[in-house]
Design an enzyme around this catalytic site. Structure first.
Site, PDB file in Angstrom:
ATOM      1  N   LYS A  69      82.857  13.715 -33.752  1.00 21.25           N
ATOM      2  CA  LYS A  69      82.389  12.407 -33.299  1.00 21.25           C
ATOM      3  C   LYS A  69      83.509  11.373 -33.170  1.00 21.25           C
ATOM      4  CE  LYS A  69      77.509  12.610 -34.148  1.00 21.25           C
ATOM      5  NZ  LYS A  69      77.259  13.800 -34.989  1.00 21.25           N
ATOM      6  N   GLU A  76      74.389   2.934 -33.218  1.00 18.21           N
ATOM      7  CA  GLU A  76      73.233   3.419 -33.960  1.00 18.21           C
ATOM      8  C   GLU A  76      73.665   4.680 -34.677  1.00 18.21           C
ATOM      9  OE1 GLU A  76      73.788   4.437 -30.894  1.00 18.21           O
ATOM     10  OE2 GLU A  76      73.628   6.568 -31.316  1.00 18.21           O
ATOM     11  N   SER A  78      81.570  22.315 -35.140  1.00 18.93           N
ATOM     12  CA  SER A  78      81.584  20.879 -34.844  1.00 18.93           C
ATOM     13  C   SER A  78      81.923  19.998 -36.045  1.00 18.93           C
ATOM     14  CB  SER A  78      80.233  20.457 -34.263  1.00 18.93           C
ATOM     15  OG  SER A  78      79.170  20.838 -35.122  1.00 18.93           O
TER      16      SER A  78
HETATM   17  C1  LIG Z   1      76.257  14.669 -34.894  1.00 20.30           C
HETATM   18  C2  LIG Z   1      76.636  16.070 -35.062  1.00 20.30           C
HETATM   19  C3  LIG Z   1      76.168  17.089 -34.185  1.00 20.30           C
HETATM   20  C4  LIG Z   1      75.168  16.836 -33.110  1.00 20.30           C
HETATM   21  O1  LIG Z   1      75.550  15.938 -32.111  1.00 20.30           O
HETATM   22  P1  LIG Z   1      75.954  16.418 -30.657  1.00 20.30           P
HETATM   23  O2  LIG Z   1      76.048  15.163 -29.888  1.00 20.30           O
HETATM   24  O3  LIG Z   1      74.865  17.326 -30.168  1.00 20.30           O
HETATM   25  O4  LIG Z   1      77.248  17.129 -30.766  1.00 20.30           O
HETATM   26  C5  LIG Z   1      76.638  18.376 -34.366  1.00 20.30           C
HETATM   27  N1  LIG Z   1      77.496  18.681 -35.362  1.00 20.30           N
HETATM   28  C6  LIG Z   1      77.956  17.748 -36.213  1.00 20.30           C
HETATM   29  C7  LIG Z   1      78.892  18.160 -37.295  1.00 20.30           C
HETATM   30  C8  LIG Z   1      77.548  16.417 -36.106  1.00 20.30           C
HETATM   31  O5  LIG Z   1      77.995  15.499 -36.975  1.00 20.30           O
END
Ligand SMILES: *Cc1c(COP(=O)(O)O)cnc(C)c1O
Length: 398
Positions: free
Chosen positions: A91, A113, A379
């Protein structure tokens, strides 16, 4: 030539996208629409952002050949290590880019948000770095559930404002943020945390996250002599880590694309967030996409064990991939994600976020060949999910 990567000039990916906003928001959205590409594609902006991504965030993140996981599944599994970014997930790529953009637009005040608090923490971090006022709207219920991230945001100097209407969760926080934006149009930039919202947000966020697949290309070239993998896999909440992972591959027909949605207790359980399995075409948060809704258009409350995937829609980029069968979608249930979180931890010594564990579970759902090169986006890291993991450890004696 139509591409999957880029929307048309009105922000449409095929039939999905656009900008469905109240008239009072139109000037803000239009200002962004007319300026975003010019600014973020300028050499000056790119250099400033790239320097920060390198020295502040710690990019490029490694592309790691997970040997033990590969051996178990009889294929070649590479993990794109977004978990190693500063603040622990992808993010920050978007938050830094948008704060820099806001500065160029002369904005002094940032609003955002947040649901689980990950996007709020990333935004508060970027604002601390660039000395901008930061206000984060968060549902009252989420504030109670996500205390550590609320503390982080406060320590970083952000003001966390509770959203007290409706279900007091993410969608109510979005409504509060939009209300603020209408009232403070000239001074304020609204940083959306995923590839959702009115045009140009989906494209803007996808471009900032596309650094993920840009790196995968040169990293694969270095490691195996070719830029394109056989598969790219990512989890989809709103879809920003997935859009970043797929970005440079969606228009390469040889690369197969797989998205993992949160099945919750199962798609037919009534407690799920698997939007492509359960949703229909509708407008949510300013764009036309696939939405979980009742016959008369009321949004259905989603459920997922992972707060980051607990969203009743997906970005228009992904709705278009789904509609055209360009990507294969899997629904991964809560218990399956948990299983894969423990598997990665025990096989590779990496504790993943629950969100990312949904993508990992595709290894159990699909047969890959011995020579396939499979890239999975990790992610984020699992620190924030330790309470959930501990519960499983204790109840199952793992
Ligand atoms: C917020 C988040 C997601 C989901 O958000 P996307 O916009 O779909 O990427 C996925 N993995 C992690 C670690 C997150 O913090």
């Amino acid at each position: 030539m139509t591409t999957y990567r880029n929307p048309d000039e009105n922000g449409y990916y095929g039939e999905f996208g656009g900008a469905f906003v109240p008239e009072m928001l139109y000037p803000n959205v239009e200002e962004l629409q007319q300026n975003y590409i010019k600014i973020i594609e300028s050499e000056e902006f790119k250099k400033e952002l790239n320097d920060l991504l390198k020295d502040y965030v710690g990019r490029a993140t490694p592309l790691y050949l997970a040997k033990n996981l590969s051996e178990k599944y009889g294929t070649n599994v590479y993990l794109k290590r977004e978990d190693l970014n500063h603040t622990g997930a992808h993010k920050i790529n978007n938050a830094l880019g948008q704060v820099l953009l806001a500065k160029k637009l002369g904005k002094k005040r940032i609003i955002a948000e947040t649901g689980a608090g990950q996007h709020g923490v990333a935004t508060a971090t970027a604002c601390a770095l660039m000395n901008l006022e930061c206000i984060v709207y968060m549902g009252e219920v989420d504030i109670a559930r996500q205390a550590p991230n609320v503390a982080r945001m406060k320590m970083l100097g952000a003001k966390v404002v509770p959203a007290t209407s409706g279900s007091k969760t993410l969608k109510d926080a979005v409504n509060e943020a939009l209300r603020d934006w209408i009232n403070n149009a000239t001074t304020t930039h609204y940083i959306i945390g995923s590839v959702v919202g009115p045009h140009p947000f989906p494209d803007l966020v996808a471009r900032f996250q596309s650094v993920i697949s840009e790196e995968i290309k040169w990293q694969l070239k270095e490691k195996i002599g070719r830029e394109n993998p056989d598969y790219v896999i990512a989890c989809v909440g709103g879809g920003s880590n997935a859009a970043g992972t797929f970005y440079h591959f969606v228009d390469e027909p040889s690369v197969k694309i797989i998205a993992a949605e949160a099945g919750g207790f199962g798609v037919s359980s009534g407690k799920s967030a698997a939007t492509t399995f359960l949703g229909t075409t509708g407008v949510l948060h300013g764009s036309k996409s696939i939405v979980m809704q009742t016959n008369d258009g009321q949004v259905i409350e989603p459920h997922s064990i992972s707060a980051g995937l607990d969203y009743p829609g997906i970005g228009p980029f992904h709705a278009n991939l789904f509609k055209n069968n360009r990507a294969e979608f899997f629904s991964i249930n809560d218990d399956e994600a948990l299983e894969s979180a423990f598997e990665l931890t025990r096989l590779e010594g990496i504790i993943p976020a629950l969100e990312s564990s949904h993508a990992l579970h595709v290894l159990k759902k699909k047969n890959f060949q011995k020579d396939d090169v499979v890239v999975i986006c990790l992610s984020g890291r699992g620190d924030k999910d330790m309470e959930t993991y501990l519960k499983k450890l204790e109840t199952e004696n793992l």
